[in-house]
Design a protein around this motif. Structure first.
Motif, PDB file in Angstrom:
ATOM      1  N   LEU A  66       0.835  -1.208   0.000  1.00  0.00           N
ATOM      2  CA  LEU A  66       0.000   0.000   0.000  1.00  0.00           C
ATOM      3  C   LEU A  66       0.865   1.251   0.000  1.00  0.00           C
ATOM      4  CD1 LEU A  66      -2.830   1.215   0.122  1.00  0.00           C
ATOM      5  CD2 LEU A  66      -2.660   1.105   2.620  1.00  0.00           C
ATOM      6  N   GLU A  67       1.893   1.251   0.824  1.00  0.00           N
ATOM      7  CA  GLU A  67       2.817   2.393   0.892  1.00  0.00           C
ATOM      8  C   GLU A  67       3.486   2.632  -0.465  1.00  0.00           C
ATOM      9  OE1 GLU A  67       7.271   3.052   2.704  1.00  0.00           O
ATOM     10  OE2 GLU A  67       5.873   1.851   3.898  1.00  0.00           O
ATOM     11  N   LEU A  68       3.958   1.572  -1.075  1.00  0.00           N
ATOM     12  CA  LEU A  68       4.642   1.699  -2.359  1.00  0.00           C
ATOM     13  C   LEU A  68       3.672   2.104  -3.472  1.00  0.00           C
ATOM     14  CD1 LEU A  68       6.967  -1.414  -2.019  1.00  0.00           C
ATOM     15  CD2 LEU A  68       7.600   0.987  -1.747  1.00  0.00           C
ATOM     16  N   SER A  69       2.456   1.586  -3.440  1.00  0.00           N
ATOM     17  CA  SER A  69       1.489   1.947  -4.479  1.00  0.00           C
ATOM     18  C   SER A  69       1.057   3.408  -4.340  1.00  0.00           C
ATOM     19  CB  SER A  69       0.279   1.013  -4.451  1.00  0.00           C
ATOM     20  OG  SER A  69      -0.438   1.156  -3.251  1.00  0.00           O
ATOM     21  N   LYS A  70       1.009   3.922  -3.111  1.00  0.00           N
ATOM     22  CA  LYS A  70       0.696   5.341  -2.911  1.00  0.00           C
ATOM     23  C   LYS A  70       1.785   6.212  -3.545  1.00  0.00           C
ATOM     24  CE  LYS A  70      -2.134   5.124   1.258  1.00  0.00           C
ATOM     25  NZ  LYS A  70      -2.208   5.436   2.695  1.00  0.00           N
ATOM     26  N   GLY A  71       3.023   5.774  -3.428  1.00  0.00           N
ATOM     27  CA  GLY A  71       4.123   6.520  -4.060  1.00  0.00           C
ATOM     28  C   GLY A  71       3.967   6.571  -5.571  1.00  0.00           C
ATOM     29  N   ILE A  72       3.590   5.447  -6.166  1.00  0.00           N
ATOM     30  CA  ILE A  72       3.382   5.400  -7.617  1.00  0.00           C
ATOM     31  C   ILE A  72       2.192   6.279  -8.002  1.00  0.00           C
ATOM     32  CG2 ILE A  72       2.660   3.920  -9.532  1.00  0.00           C
ATOM     33  CD1 ILE A  72       4.374   1.711  -8.313  1.00  0.00           C
ATOM     34  N   ALA A  73       1.098   6.182  -7.235  1.00  0.00           N
ATOM     35  CA  ALA A  73      -0.086   7.000  -7.533  1.00  0.00           C
ATOM     36  C   ALA A  73       0.241   8.488  -7.450  1.00  0.00           C
ATOM     37  CB  ALA A  73      -1.210   6.647  -6.562  1.00  0.00           C
ATOM     38  N   GLN A  74       1.050   8.887  -6.462  1.00  0.00           N
ATOM     39  CA  GLN A  74       1.433  10.298  -6.335  1.00  0.00           C
ATOM     40  C   GLN A  74       2.254  10.745  -7.539  1.00  0.00           C
ATOM     41  OE1 GLN A  74       0.437  12.647  -4.074  1.00  0.00           O
ATOM     42  NE2 GLN A  74       1.462  13.998  -5.541  1.00  0.00           N
ATOM     43  N   ARG A  75       3.129   9.890  -8.028  1.00  0.00           N
ATOM     44  CA  ARG A  75       3.924  10.249  -9.204  1.00  0.00           C
ATOM     45  C   ARG A  75       3.026  10.436 -10.428  1.00  0.00           C
ATOM     46  NH1 ARG A  75       7.345   8.356  -5.682  1.00  0.00           N
ATOM     47  NH2 ARG A  75       9.527   8.927  -5.738  1.00  0.00           N
ATOM     48  N   PHE A  76       2.009   9.584 -10.565  1.00  0.00           N
ATOM     49  CA  PHE A  76       1.064   9.754 -11.675  1.00  0.00           C
ATOM     50  C   PHE A  76       0.313  11.081 -11.535  1.00  0.00           C
ATOM     51  CE2 PHE A  76       1.330   5.159 -12.739  1.00  0.00           C
ATOM     52  CZ  PHE A  76       1.466   5.300 -14.108  1.00  0.00           C
ATOM     53  N   LYS A  77      -0.058  11.449 -10.315  1.00  0.00           N
ATOM     54  CA  LYS A  77      -0.740  12.739 -10.104  1.00  0.00           C
ATOM     55  C   LYS A  77       0.179  13.887 -10.507  1.00  0.00           C
ATOM     56  CE  LYS A  77      -3.790  11.261  -6.361  1.00  0.00           C
ATOM     57  NZ  LYS A  77      -4.046  11.324  -4.912  1.00  0.00           N
TER      58      LYS A  77
END
Length: 148
Positions: A66-77
């Motif tokens: 979850l922590e790592l996927s949030k990082g990826i989602a933030q980069r997409f934003k």
């Protein structure tokens, strides 16, 4: 020109963000492989090759994912935010036609100017050849007088 520079800067920023996201994604995969429970692998003969007990609890694994996927989602934003700043590319056909006409006129004017410059360059080249011919004839005459 300002439009081009702004777009160029934004595209460079998008490229940087994509590279960062790619690097982050690689780190995510590497970390998930390290914390994920191992998987049984069968060899060619159908025999079990590796089976180790899980080293990480399911809760820890989900938390890390979850922590790592949030990082990826933030980069997409971040990438989408920069892309939203790019100017619209759509241009009505009438504007395209007038811009193309203006570019064609500029092209013809530059082509005409280039023709004039080329004629002048050819004239100067002919002058240089004439001067070279006169100089070489003079040198040959001098050499003839000197006995060469």
């Amino acid at each position: 020109l300002q439009f081009y520079n702004m777009s160029s800067d934004l595209l460079t920023e998008v490229q940087r963000l994509l590279r960062d996201m790619n690097d982050h994604f690689a780190v995510v995969i590497e970390q998930l492989v390290q914390v994920a429970p191992p998987v049984s692998v069968e060899g060619d003969s159908g025999q079990l090759v590796a089976q180790e007990p899980p080293s990480t609890s399911q809760a820890e694994l989900q938390s890390k994912a979850l922590e790592l996927s949030k990082g990826i989602a933030q980069r997409f934003k971040d990438i989408n935010s920069v892309i939203d700043k790019l100017p619209e590319v759509y241009e009505p056909p009438e504007s395209q036609d007038s811009r193309i006409s203006a570019l064609l006129q500029e092209h013809h004017a530059l082509r005409k100017e280039l023709g004039v410059v080329m004629q002048e360059a050819e004239r100067k080249l002919e002058e240089i050849h004439g001067c070279y011919e006169v100089i070489s004839q003079h040198v040959l005459r001098q050499a003839g007088k000197m006995g060469f």
